[in-house]
Design a protein around this motif. Structure first.
Motif, PDB file in Angstrom:
ATOM      1  N   ARG A  17       0.752  -1.160   0.036  1.00  0.00           N
ATOM      2  CA  ARG A  17      -0.040  -0.131  -0.065  1.00  0.00           C
ATOM      3  C   ARG A  17       0.775   1.225   0.060  1.00  0.00           C
ATOM      4  N   VAL A  18       1.891   1.327   0.873  1.00  0.00           N
ATOM      5  CA  VAL A  18       2.789   2.426   0.894  1.00  0.00           C
ATOM      6  C   VAL A  18       3.552   2.555  -0.431  1.00  0.00           C
ATOM      7  N   MET A  19       3.915   1.425  -1.250  1.00  0.00           N
ATOM      8  CA  MET A  19       4.482   1.637  -2.368  1.00  0.00           C
ATOM      9  C   MET A  19       3.494   2.321  -3.561  1.00  0.00           C
ATOM     10  N   ARG A  20       2.095   1.733  -3.340  1.00  0.00           N
ATOM     11  CA  ARG A  20       1.132   2.534  -4.181  1.00  0.00           C
ATOM     12  C   ARG A  20       1.124   3.732  -4.064  1.00  0.00           C
ATOM     13  N   GLU A  21       0.894   4.117  -2.647  1.00  0.00           N
ATOM     14  CA  GLU A  21       0.889   5.710  -2.147  1.00  0.00           C
ATOM     15  C   GLU A  21       1.872   6.428  -2.940  1.00  0.00           C
ATOM     16  N   LEU A  22       3.184   5.911  -2.907  1.00  0.00           N
ATOM     17  CA  LEU A  22       4.296   6.700  -3.339  1.00  0.00           C
ATOM     18  C   LEU A  22       4.619   6.505  -4.801  1.00  0.00           C
ATOM     19  N   ASP A  23       3.838   5.690  -5.516  1.00  0.00           N
ATOM     20  CA  ASP A  23       3.919   5.634  -6.993  1.00  0.00           C
ATOM     21  C   ASP A  23       5.059   4.888  -7.392  1.00  0.00           C
ATOM     22  N   VAL A  24       5.494   3.873  -6.502  1.00  0.00           N
ATOM     23  CA  VAL A  24       6.760   3.001  -6.747  1.00  0.00           C
ATOM     24  C   VAL A  24       6.032   1.670  -7.153  1.00  0.00           C
TER      25      VAL A  24
ATOM     26  N   ALA B 278      12.348   4.645   9.050  1.00  0.00           N
ATOM     27  CA  ALA B 278      12.872   5.581   7.941  1.00  0.00           C
ATOM     28  C   ALA B 278      11.783   6.330   7.066  1.00  0.00           C
ATOM     29  N   LEU B 279      10.685   5.565   6.815  1.00  0.00           N
ATOM     30  CA  LEU B 279       9.417   6.174   6.258  1.00  0.00           C
ATOM     31  C   LEU B 279       8.776   7.331   7.065  1.00  0.00           C
ATOM     32  N   SER B 280       8.816   7.299   8.175  1.00  0.00           N
ATOM     33  CA  SER B 280       8.089   8.085   9.004  1.00  0.00           C
ATOM     34  C   SER B 280       8.772   9.401   9.297  1.00  0.00           C
ATOM     35  N   GLY B 281       9.852   9.488   8.934  1.00  0.00           N
ATOM     36  CA  GLY B 281      10.653  10.696   9.357  1.00  0.00           C
ATOM     37  C   GLY B 281      11.612  11.725   8.022  1.00  0.00           C
ATOM     38  N   HIS B 282      11.838  10.871   6.864  1.00  0.00           N
ATOM     39  CA  HIS B 282      12.856  11.392   6.384  1.00  0.00           C
ATOM     40  C   HIS B 282      12.820  11.502   4.907  1.00  0.00           C
ATOM     41  N   HIS B 283      13.512  12.064   4.180  1.00  0.00           N
ATOM     42  CA  HIS B 283      13.752  11.886   2.591  1.00  0.00           C
ATOM     43  C   HIS B 283      12.613  12.260   1.715  1.00  0.00           C
ATOM     44  N   GLY B 284      11.712  12.927   2.371  1.00  0.00           N
ATOM     45  CA  GLY B 284      10.553  13.455   1.536  1.00  0.00           C
ATOM     46  C   GLY B 284       9.670  12.366   1.117  1.00  0.00           C
TER      47      GLY B 284
ATOM     48  N   GLY C 285       8.028  10.186   3.821  1.00  0.00           N
ATOM     49  CA  GLY C 285       7.089  10.245   4.990  1.00  0.00           C
ATOM     50  C   GLY C 285       6.023  11.156   4.777  1.00  0.00           C
ATOM     51  N   CYS C 286       6.233  12.529   4.120  1.00  0.00           N
ATOM     52  CA  CYS C 286       5.301  13.683   4.146  1.00  0.00           C
ATOM     53  C   CYS C 286       4.212  12.929   3.568  1.00  0.00           C
ATOM     54  N   ARG C 287       4.112  12.156   2.701  1.00  0.00           N
ATOM     55  CA  ARG C 287       2.881  11.581   1.915  1.00  0.00           C
ATOM     56  C   ARG C 287       2.142  10.551   2.424  1.00  0.00           C
ATOM     57  N   LEU C 288       2.702  10.061   3.459  1.00  0.00           N
ATOM     58  CA  LEU C 288       2.285   8.846   4.064  1.00  0.00           C
ATOM     59  C   LEU C 288       1.813   9.125   5.557  1.00  0.00           C
TER      60      LEU C 288
ATOM     61  N   ARG D  16       1.516   9.143   8.885  1.00  0.00           N
ATOM     62  CA  ARG D  16       2.627   8.888  10.215  1.00  0.00           C
ATOM     63  C   ARG D  16       2.045   8.185  11.350  1.00  0.00           C
ATOM     64  N   GLN D  17       0.833   8.380  11.460  1.00  0.00           N
ATOM     65  CA  GLN D  17      -0.049   7.402  12.716  1.00  0.00           C
ATOM     66  C   GLN D  17       0.025   5.996  12.418  1.00  0.00           C
ATOM     67  N   ARG D  18      -0.217   5.730  11.312  1.00  0.00           N
ATOM     68  CA  ARG D  18      -0.078   4.223  10.720  1.00  0.00           C
ATOM     69  C   ARG D  18       1.371   3.708  10.845  1.00  0.00           C
ATOM     70  N   LEU D  19       2.319   4.744  10.158  1.00  0.00           N
ATOM     71  CA  LEU D  19       3.583   4.247  10.319  1.00  0.00           C
ATOM     72  C   LEU D  19       3.957   3.888  11.662  1.00  0.00           C
ATOM     73  N   THR D  20       3.613   4.828  12.662  1.00  0.00           N
ATOM     74  CA  THR D  20       4.161   4.727  14.280  1.00  0.00           C
ATOM     75  C   THR D  20       3.418   3.144  14.892  1.00  0.00           C
ATOM     76  N   GLU D  21       2.078   2.973  14.128  1.00  0.00           N
ATOM     77  CA  GLU D  21       1.550   1.870  14.726  1.00  0.00           C
ATOM     78  C   GLU D  21       2.140   0.613  14.365  1.00  0.00           C
ATOM     79  N   LEU D  22       2.951   0.677  13.120  1.00  0.00           N
ATOM     80  CA  LEU D  22       3.652  -0.328  12.400  1.00  0.00           C
ATOM     81  C   LEU D  22       4.916  -0.536  13.137  1.00  0.00           C
ATOM     82  N   VAL D  23       5.534   0.653  13.531  1.00  0.00           N
ATOM     83  CA  VAL D  23       6.626   0.353  14.213  1.00  0.00           C
ATOM     84  C   VAL D  23       6.659  -0.320  15.774  1.00  0.00           C
ATOM     85  N   ALA D  24       5.435  -0.011  16.250  1.00  0.00           N
ATOM     86  CA  ALA D  24       5.005  -0.599  17.546  1.00  0.00           C
ATOM     87  C   ALA D  24       4.774  -2.205  17.223  1.00  0.00           C
ATOM     88  N   ARG D  25       4.169  -2.463  16.149  1.00  0.00           N
ATOM     89  CA  ARG D  25       3.858  -3.819  15.743  1.00  0.00           C
ATOM     90  C   ARG D  25       4.993  -4.602  15.684  1.00  0.00           C
ATOM     91  N   ALA D  26       6.130  -3.886  15.134  1.00  0.00           N
ATOM     92  CA  ALA D  26       7.235  -4.628  14.999  1.00  0.00           C
ATOM     93  C   ALA D  26       8.180  -4.898  16.122  1.00  0.00           C
TER      94      ALA D  26
END
Length: 180
Positions: A58-65, A118-124, A126-129, A131-141
């Motif tokens: 889903r992240v890759m689709r959101e970033l058009d990768v 890495a996606l939640s904070g840097h390199h331009g 994370g701004c398209r994603l 962040r709450q979901r990324l924080t949840e994924l970090v906690a799950r990991a």
């Protein structure tokens, strides 16, 4: 010079390949563990890893990768080749197999955690994603890594019991010493 988009696409596809292999290995390992009591938590974790793989897609689709299917297929092939690893026995699963596979899964989860941070904070990116979901994924990991560490320590104790036999005080081996 390589474009940031190309670097990001490569990075995400590398993680996609690793996540694919980890999800498949978790499913196989959950059914094959010698310790039957360890199977249910690993089955739950395998299902979570499948969900995380869907999140990465889903992240890759959101970033058009686009997904590089070649990387996914290579990862699947590598995961299958991993079944051939030496474990002290050519034909049977040993406690060492459980230990090595749980360690590999834990390393994969820690790598995935690094991706989410890495996606939640840097390199331009994370701004398209979300962040709450990324924080949840970090906690799950983090929770997944804790679960795998508990299972890994349990498997290590089993290996230790098997490895220590007559003539092997505290030593490590892949099977009990044979009496003659």
């Amino acid at each position: 010079m390589t474009s940031p988009y190309r670097l990001s696409a490569g990075y995400l596809n590398d993680h996609l390949a690793a996540a694919t292999a980890a999800a498949r290995r978790a499913c196989r390992t959950a059914e094959a563990l010698l310790d039957a009591d360890a199977r249910p938590p690993l089955r739950r974790l395998a299902a979570e890893l499948e969900g995380d793989l869907a999140s990465l897609r889903r992240v890759m689709r959101e970033l058009d990768v686009p997904e590089r299917q070649s990387a996914v297929w290579l990862a699947r092939g590598g995961e299958l080749l991993g079944l051939l690893k030496p474990n002290g026995s050519l034909w049977h699963r040993t406690p060492l197999t459980d230990l090595v596979e749980l360690e590999a899964l834990r390393l994969a989860v820690l790598g995935k955690r690094q991706l989410w941070t890495a996606l939640s904070g840097h390199h331009g990116l994370g701004c398209r994603l979300d962040r709450q979901r990324l924080t949840e994924l970090v906690a799950r990991a983090d929770h997944q890594a804790e679960t795998l560490e508990e299972l890994r320590l349990r498997a290590a104790r089993t290996v230790g019991r098997v490895a220590v036999g007559p003539g092997l005080p505290g030593g490590w081996a892949t099977r009990p010493a044979r009496r003659r």
